[in-house]
Structure formats: structure tokens, C-alpha cells
Design a protein around this motif. Structure first.
Motif, PDB file in Angstrom:
ATOM      1  N   VAL A  54      17.462 -18.816  25.513  1.00  0.00           N
ATOM      2  CA  VAL A  54      17.386 -20.267  25.732  1.00  0.00           C
ATOM      3  C   VAL A  54      17.871 -20.602  27.137  1.00  0.00           C
ATOM      4  O   VAL A  54      18.695 -19.888  27.718  1.00  0.00           O
ATOM      5  N   LYS A  55      17.355 -21.729  27.666  1.00  0.00           N
ATOM      6  CA  LYS A  55      17.740 -22.175  29.008  1.00  0.00           C
ATOM      7  C   LYS A  55      18.760 -23.301  28.875  1.00  0.00           C
ATOM      8  O   LYS A  55      18.790 -24.008  27.847  1.00  0.00           O
ATOM      9  N   PRO A  56      19.555 -23.532  29.942  1.00  0.00           N
ATOM     10  CA  PRO A  56      20.567 -24.605  29.893  1.00  0.00           C
ATOM     11  C   PRO A  56      19.986 -25.944  29.455  1.00  0.00           C
ATOM     12  O   PRO A  56      20.574 -26.642  28.628  1.00  0.00           O
ATOM     13  N   VAL A  57      18.812 -26.273  29.954  1.00  0.00           N
ATOM     14  CA  VAL A  57      18.220 -27.573  29.657  1.00  0.00           C
ATOM     15  C   VAL A  57      17.929 -27.740  28.153  1.00  0.00           C
ATOM     16  O   VAL A  57      17.909 -28.845  27.620  1.00  0.00           O
ATOM     17  N   GLU A  58      17.720 -26.621  27.455  1.00  0.00           N
ATOM     18  CA  GLU A  58      17.379 -26.690  26.016  1.00  0.00           C
ATOM     19  C   GLU A  58      18.606 -26.853  25.120  1.00  0.00           C
ATOM     20  O   GLU A  58      18.495 -27.373  24.004  1.00  0.00           O
TER      21      GLU A  58
END
Length: 628
Positions: free
Chosen positions: A485-489
Motif C-alpha cells: 500500500v502507498k501512503p496516500v491509501e
């Protein structure tokens, strides 16, 4: 004149919680089993607290269920309150506790036993064991009836030379005014067994309509109850509350003024009582600095007005018991329905047993439950299922099943008894288990279902469901490991939970390791494609969050198992081993440990003694191999 009553594979004497599990396990494993009890109306009777579970004890019930035993299923059918304790702490000490409908619990268990195909129930008083050529081959009852078997399991509870004590009054009795078993106790002594005198007690029962509940605190059950048996998925049982109150200054004064009439202090009681379940008079004396003690008022069932006064176990005279009750807030006008009393009884010194629970002195004879010096229904049932399993396996010429300390609380309990013995009624505590993070309430099935299936107590259908659960948990853990997962998610969800945001990409498994992140949060970010029930989700979360600690304990277990695998031959002569300390020789001769692991846990056997023993065993095995 004796009369031949029949021949069986296994005979179980006694129908308490140990006897029920022993008889059912034996019969379900294919052994023709006879259960003989003094009174068939007392099958699975709860002479003391009508509850099952609690710390360590609840774990044992889960383990009994994982092996294919009955106690968990039975309490799930008959509970009137279910609560998970210690939820504010870690999963190692989470413990389920149920209040039972005492009468329904009894009748449901008896019905289960009556339906069991290879199990015969008989009412009778067993007076002696039949011994031929140094082997136990049957029993003889009071009426002169002889029953023969290849294995006998004694689960006599507190009936052996039972004596009820209340104030100045003393009379021979089993619990709840049942007949005591006197001749069998004498017979065991004649056979050379070492018996000790223990004591337990029970509180008064009071009438519900004479309690003022407005002066007490309500203790409700859980809104969404969990269950003891892995097979129970739901229940529509109505839950009844328990109530909490406290002793008062007056209570303590009344007891102190009447200590000269308390059998515990006047010298009438000879037996040693349970440290972790003391009588109220013992508590007042030992904890004189405490201004009050908790008292729980617990219903005995749906169809009775009797309430159990937990925390007020006593053997004080009747008039003092009533005065004590009426000095407690909420019970100023209470009416007592049954008096509290103490009961003394004979128990077997448990170091006379092999870890299989077969007696060393008399092959073919097994013992389980309070006769082995324990207290509590759960401890009794845990020994009962193991004694039943091993009696049936003896008949089938198979190796006994022995759980080690890393496999279950049942393993801890039996190992403590047979290796260390006990000088007071033994109660299981979570602190007695060195691997308690592995021996959790939630994972008893993962630890023991395989064994239950191998010995024939877990059905193919249940085993298939278990394997599916195991597989889904493993697949979900792997999915979370792979899911990037990415920070934005995830950062918005993490910040809402008070957790630090991630800077770079991460996987979901790493995020779930954080204490403040729950599996439900992970699900909201990335729903699982698998059909996971609540148990499976809990399992995934615990295995991920505690992975480091669990790994560490598994490392210790590996070392322990190496020691357990180093078997000690039965014919070893410890007096021939040069360099062993005198105390070590005496203890090793007495306990006859089956492995180096067990030998290392005997009090008085030092690491130096173990080193000498290992060297000797190596030499012994070489010589034996050369001869063979």
C-alpha cells in the motif's frame, strides 16, 4: 458370595467431571466401557460453584474440546451467563467463564452418556479393586458384584472417607450429603498406595427473594457471547446477571468473635485446604489489613430460587453463618437455604503416577481428578479425558498419549502433579505455564485437534473444517504480506487511529503489527477475498501481532522437546550411577521420570545431576545396542 456382573475393556469408577470425560473418551475410542457411580442422580453434579472456566481453567475446557471431549459442548448448551475475562490484557490471559444452569448441566451430560453406544452406566458402591498377579483386573461392589476389565480408572473426587464438618458437627459424608466411599479408601491403603488428607469447602446457598439487589452491583454477561466448543456457532440461551457485593466491618467482627468455634482454627480439621480458594474465616485472619472482600451472588439455575454466595466458603456453625450473611450489604434479611460446610477426604499422592495417569504400583489402574490432589471441575475433566484416552489405548496395545508442557495447560497440570506432587489441593493458574503465549484460549484447536483426530475422538467432518480454517488463516497472513500500500491509501485511516503515517510504501502485515491497528481497520482498507469468520480473523491478528514473541517461545520449546525426546529406560538403576547426589537418587527412584526433560523438573535434581545422567545414558544406550 460374589456374582459376575460382566466383562468390559475399561471400567470408570465415579461420575463426576473426571469420570464423565474418561468414560466418554474410552467409549468413543471403541472400548466397551462401564461407569459405576454411587448415585446416578449425581452424574456431572456441581457440588460447589455452578460455573465453568476462568483463567487457566477456561483454557483447559477449550483443550478438552479440541481433543474431542464433552465439557465445552455441555456448558455451551446449558450456560445462563457467558463472559470473557481479562479482555483489557493480552491474549495469553483472555479466559472464558460461564455460569451454568446446575441442573440442566447435569441432566444434559447424563443424557449424552446414556446415548453413547459403547458406554454402560451402573449405580453401585465400589468397595475394592480386584488384583491378580500384581495387575488390576476389575472391581468388587458392596453388593458382591464383580466386574472385570483390562483397565480401571478411579475418579472418586472427594468421596474417599469423606467427612463433612460444620462448627462442632462432624459426620461421614460425600458432597451434598451423599454416601462416602470408605472401604475403597482402606483397600487402596492395603494395596500400598500413599494417601493424604485434603480439605475443600462450599459456601451457603440463599433464597433469591430475600436478597435486596438494589444494594449490589450488577454483573451482566457479554452481549455477543463466545463459546467453549469449537463446534458451537450460536446460542439463544437467555443470560441471567450475577451480582457483586462486599463483606462489611460487621462481617469481620462476627467472624473474629467466633474463631474459637471455627473448625479450621480449633483443630478439628486435619486436612490441608486449597490456598487459592480459602474459606472466609481464613481470608479474614490472613488478610487482616483488608477492610472488605468481594462476594458474588450467582444464580444456580433458571428454575430455582437458590443463589450461590461465591467468596463465602465456610465451615462455621449454622448460627454464625446466618449472622455473617446478614452483615453483608443486600443480604440484611436473607434466608439461608443450605449451609456452607467443609469436607475432608483422602487423595492419592500423585507422584505415584506415570505421566499417562496409570499408577506405577498397580498396572491397569489409572486415577484422575480430585483423587490426584487437584481442585476444580476443569482440572478434573482435563485429567479425566487423558486417563480415558490412555486406558482405552492400553486395552488397544497402543502407546499412551502424553501432552508436554508446550502443548497444553493439561500437559502443565499433569506434569506438575506427577513430577512435583502437591501438598495442598492443586489449582491451575496461568502463571504455572512457562509457554502461556503459545497456550492461548483462541488456539487450542491448532494445538490439539490433530491429536484428537489421530486417536479417534474428532470426526472426519470436524477435522476437515479445522484443516480449512488453518489453511484460510495461513492464506490471509500471506495475502497481507504480499499486499503493498502507498501512503496516500492508508495515512488517513492511520491518523484517525492515532497511528503515525507511513512515508514510503509498506505491506499490510507490517501495518497490522502496530498495537493501535486492528484487523477491522485492515479490512476497511483491503477486504479479504476469503470467507473468514470471527475466529479466523482473531487468529490472523494474534499471529501477526505477537509473531516475535511466539517465535521466541517456539525456540525454547524446541530445546525442551530435545530433552523430552531423550527417553529414560524403565529398568535403569539410579543407585548404579556414580556421581549422582544422594537427594537426586532418592527423587529419581521415587518419580521414575520417563525422559530427561521430566527428570530436569524434579525438585532436588540439579543441572549437574542431569549432566551425569546424560553421560550415563549415552554409555547405557551404546552397551544395550551392542548387546542387541
Amino acid at each position: 458370595m460374589s456374582y459376575m456382573g460382566g466383562t468390559y475393556d475399561v471400567i470408570v469408577v465415579g461420575a463426576g467431571h473426571a469420570g464423565c470425560e474418561a468414560a466418554l473418551a474410552s467409549a468413543r475410542m471403541g472400548a466397551e466401557t462401564l461407569m459405576v457411580t454411587i448415585n446416578l442422580d449425581m452424574v456431572a453434579f456441581m457440588p460447589c460453584n455452578p460455573s465453568i472456566g476462568g483463567p487457566a481453567k477456561g483454557h483447559v475446557v477449550r483443550e478438552i474440546d479440541a481433543l474431542g471431549g464433552e465439557m465445552g459442548r455441555n456448558i455451551d448448551k446449558t450456560f445462563i451467563q457467558m463472559r470473557m475475562l481479562n479482555t483489557g490484557k493480552g491474549p495469553a490471559v483472555h479466559a472464558l467463564r460461564a455460569q451454568a444452569d446446575k441442573f440442566s448441566y447435569q441432566h444434559t451430560m447424563k443424557e449424552t452418556m446414556e446415548k453413547e453406544e459403547k458406554l454402560t452406566l451402573r449405580q453401585g458402591m465400589v468397595d475394592q479393586l480386584i488384583v491378580e498377579d500384581g495387575v488390576c483386573v476389575g472391581i468388587l461392589t458392596q453388593t458382591g458384584t464383580e466386574y472385570r476389565a483390562k483397565a480401571v480408572v478411579l475418579t472418586t473426587g472427594t468421596y474417599l472417607r469423606g467427612k463433612v464438618i460444620m462448627g462442632e458437627l462432624m459426620y461421614e459424608s460425600g458432597p451434598n450429603n451423599q454416601q462416602p466411599s470408605v472401604k475403597l479408601a482402606h483397600n487402596l491403603r492395603e494395596l500400598g498406595f500413599d494417601l493424604v488428607r485434603f480439605k475443600t469447602g462450599t459456601p451457603p446457598r440463599v433464597h433469591k427473594d430475600t436478597i435486596d439487589f438494589s444494594k449490589t452491583e450488577i454483573q451482566p454477561g457479554d452481549d455477543k457471547p463466545k463459546f467453549f466448543s469449537y463446534e458451537t456457532k450460536s446460542s439463544d440461551n437467555e443470560q441471567l446477571p450475577c451480582w457483586l457485593t462486599y463483606t462489611s466491618v460487621d462481617t469481620h467482627q462476627i467472624i473474629n468473635d467466633n474463631l474459637h468455634r471455627a473448625p479450621m482454627f480449633s483443630g478439628i480439621i486435619e486436612g490441608t485446604g486449597p490456598r487459592y480458594c480459602p474459606s472466609i474465616e481464613d481470608k479474614i485472619v490472613r488478610f487482616a489489613d483488608k477492610p472488605k472482600h468481594q462476594i458474588f451472588l450467582e444464580p444456580e439455575g433458571k428454575n430455582t430460587k437458590e443463589y450461590y454466595v461465591q467468596g463465602l466458603s465456610t465451615s462455621l456453625p449454622e448460627d454464625v453463618q446466618l449472622a455473617v450473611l446478614r452483615s453483608i450489604p443486600g443480604m440484611e434479611k436473607v434466608e439461608m437455604m443450605r449451609n456452607g460446610y467443609a469436607i475432608e477426604y483422602d487423595a492419592m499422592v500423585p507422584t505415584q503416577l506415570w505421566p499417562s495417569l496409570e499408577t506405577k504400583k498397580l498396572p491397569g489402574l489409572f486415577t484422575a481428578g480430585q483423587i490426584n490432589g487437584t481442585s476444580g471441575y476443569e482440572e478434573a475433566a482435563g485429567q479425566g479425558i487423558m486417563a480415558g484416552i490412555n486406558a482405552a489405548r492400553k486395552v488397544q496395545d497402543k502407546e499412551p498419549v502424553v501432552l508436554d508442557r508446550s502443548q497444553g495447560y493439561i500437559g502443565v497440570l499433569i506434569d506438575d502433579l506427577v513430577t512435583k506432587g502437591t501438598n495442598e489441593p492443586y489449582r491451575l493458574l496461568t502463571s504455572r505455564a512457562e509457554y502461556r503465549l503459545l497456550l492461548r484460549h483462541d488456539n487450542a484447536d491448532l494445538r490439539l485437534t490433530e491429536i484428537g483426530h489421530d486417536i479417534g475422538l474428532i470426526s472426519e467432518e470436524r477435522y476437515a473444517k479445522f484443516l480449512q480454517k488453518k489453511q484460510l488463516v495461513e492464506q490471509e497472513i500471506e495475502r497481507l504480506r504480499q499486499a503493498k500500500v502507498k501512503p496516500v491509501e492508508v495515512n488517513a485511516t492511520l491518523e484517525a487511529a492515532g497511528s503515525a503515517p507511513i512515508v514510503d510504501g509498506s505491506n499490510l502485515l507490517t501495518i497490522l503489527r502496530r498495537p493501535e491497528v486492528s484487523f477491522a481497520m485492515i479490512e476497511s482498507l483491503s477486504p479479504s477475498p476469503y470467507d473468514l469468520d470471527e475466529d479466523m480473523k482473531e487468529q490472523v491478528e494474534i499471529q501477526i501481532k505477537y509473531a516475535g514473541y511466539i517465535e521466541k517461545q517456539l525456540g525454547h520449546v524446541e530445546k525442551l522437546q530435545k530433552m523430552e525426546k531423550k527417553r529414560i529406560p524403565e529398568d535403569i538403576v539410579y543407585d548404579d550411577i556414580n556421581g549422582l547426589a544422594m537427594e537426586a537418587r532418592q527423587k529419581l527412584n521415587k518419580i521414575r521420570p520417563i525422559s530427561i526433560g521430566q527428570a530436569s523438573r524434579i525438585a532436588g535434581v540439579t543441572p549437574a545431576d542431569i549432566s551425569i545422567l546424560l553421560v550415563y545414558l549415552e554409555h547405557y544406550n551404546r552397551v544395550t545396542a551392542a548387546k542387541g
